[in-house]
Every structure is written in C-alpha cells, then in structure tokens.
Design a protein around this motif. Structure first.
Motif: not given
Length: 246
Positions: A185-186, A191-193, A197-199, A205-206
């Motif tokens: 999942l991490q 990939e920030q999808n 607006r994630a990108k 992320v950890n």
C-alpha cells in the motif's frame, strides 16, 4: 586504345577483386555490444536479480515500486549475501505494490546504528524474519513495540523477545495486515494517484508498526480525509498537516 576483348578482361578482373573484398568485409563478425551493468528494469515484470547483492536487489525492486521481502537462508554458505532465488520468479508479471520474496544465501547482517542494545537486537530479528514481523517501533514512553503479521501467534514469541531485549520494556503487537501488505500500500500511495490533486501535494508515506498501518501525511481537506479513510479503511492513517481544513 584497348580492344573490346581486352577491356572486358580487365573489367572482369576488377569485378572479381571487388567481389573478394566485399566478401571479406562481410565475413567479419560485428563487435559485440557491451551489456549495461545491473538488472534490466521493465515496469510490470519481476527483474532477474539472482546473483546480485541483496541490498542492490532490494533497491532495484523498490525503484520498480515492488515490495522486497528478504528471506535469509543461513544453511547456504556459498556466496553469502547474494540472491539465490525469487518468488515469483524473474519475468513474472508484477504490479505496483506486489511482494517479491528475495531468498538470500547466508545469515542476515549484524544490526548496527543507534538505539539501545535491545532495540538493535530486535531490529536485527525483524530483518531476519520480514515475513513474520511487520516492523519495530516505540510508544511515547519508550516501550519497544514489535508488530507481527496476522498469521503469527505473538505469545509464541514472548520468551524469544524477552531474551533479546534484556530487561527493556516491550510489548508485542498483533496486526491485521502483514508487512508485505502495508509496504505494498505504501508503494501504491507513493505514486500519488490517490486523489485528483495528489501529485501537486507534498506528502509523506511510511509504515507505522505501532498503529499497524500506513501513515499518510499531507495538507488534506476534511472531505479528502474522509474519502481516503473510506477507500483504505484501517490500513491507512491519515495525518493532515493542517487540521480542520474544509
């Protein structure tokens, strides 16, 4: 001026010489291309890492957003520290976040770094058995937290952990998800999808062994937090960097 037969004879001789030269030139083998160092990385497939150092293989898989789980084989003493097998095998299809078990010849490296002797011993144990142990963390009071996969009976590890920490406070944490699942999942979140607006956002992320979840930190709105929690459930802990934004 040469006669026609003489001219033809000279033309034939010149043609023969050119033919021989052309044949000799074509008979030479081309220079072999030099292979590029390291594995050939093709997204969507498990690369061939057998024979590589385990740390290089680990980095190569993470670059491909796959999840390496190291499995050391102390009974294999030849070429210690190198990869001897992969599960699934090289060439298998693999998507972002998929687990690849990396079988490594020899014993795991001795833990170093900072922390108490007990913490270093537990960190070494976690590297030795990544399939059983999700990770190692600590409560706010300094109590060591050793998180285990859902298939593991934590009671069976009590005596072993107690012998390693030598009197330090600890607790064993059963998790709903394995380390491979959380690290998968991490990788997907990296990939920030996960949001439109994630990108454009700065996110962290950890994997957090204490909460047995992936922690996602960012400047999320209240609606976005609700959306993420509805999608990923308790496998994800969302930590907005600015609370209460709407």
């Amino acid at each position: 001026m040469p006669t026609a037969p003489a001219a033809l004879r000279r033309f034939a001789a010149l043609t023969a010489v050119l033919a021989v030269a052309f044949t000799v030139g074509c008979s030479r083998s081309p220079e072999p291309l030099q292979a590029l160092p390291g594995p050939t990385i093709v997204r969507g497939f498990v690369p061939d890492l057998v024979g590589m150092r385990y740390d290089e293989a680990d980095a190569a898989l993470q670059t491909q957003l796959l999840v390496p789980i190291l499995r050391f084989a102390p009974e294999l003493i030849t070429n210690a520290g190198t990869v001897v097998a992969l599960e699934p095998v090289a060439g298998s299809r693999a998507e972002t976040g998929d687990v690849v078990v990396v079988v490594v010849a020899g014993k795991p490296p001795v833990a170093g770094g900072e922390g108490t002797p007990g913490a270093r011993a537990i960190a070494e144990l976690a590297r030795l058995d990544q399939e059983s142990i999700v990770g190692v963390g600590a409560d706010r009071d300094g109590t060591l937290v050793i998180a285990f996969a859902p298939t593991i009976s934590v009671e069976s590890w009590q005596a072993r952990v107690a012998a390693l920490v030598r009197g330090e406070k600890f607790r064993l944490q059963p998790c709903r998800y394995s380390g491979g699942e959380l690290r998968g999942l991490q990788a997907q979140l990296t990939e920030q999808n996960f949001l439109p607006r994630a990108k454009e956002m700065a996110v962290g992320v950890n994997v957090d062994p204490v909460s047995c979840s992936v922690q996602l930190t960012g400047d999320f709105t209240t609606a976005e937090v609700a959306q993420l929690q509805a999608r990923y459930g308790d496998a994800l802990t969302v930590l907005p960097s600015r609370a209460g934004r709407s």
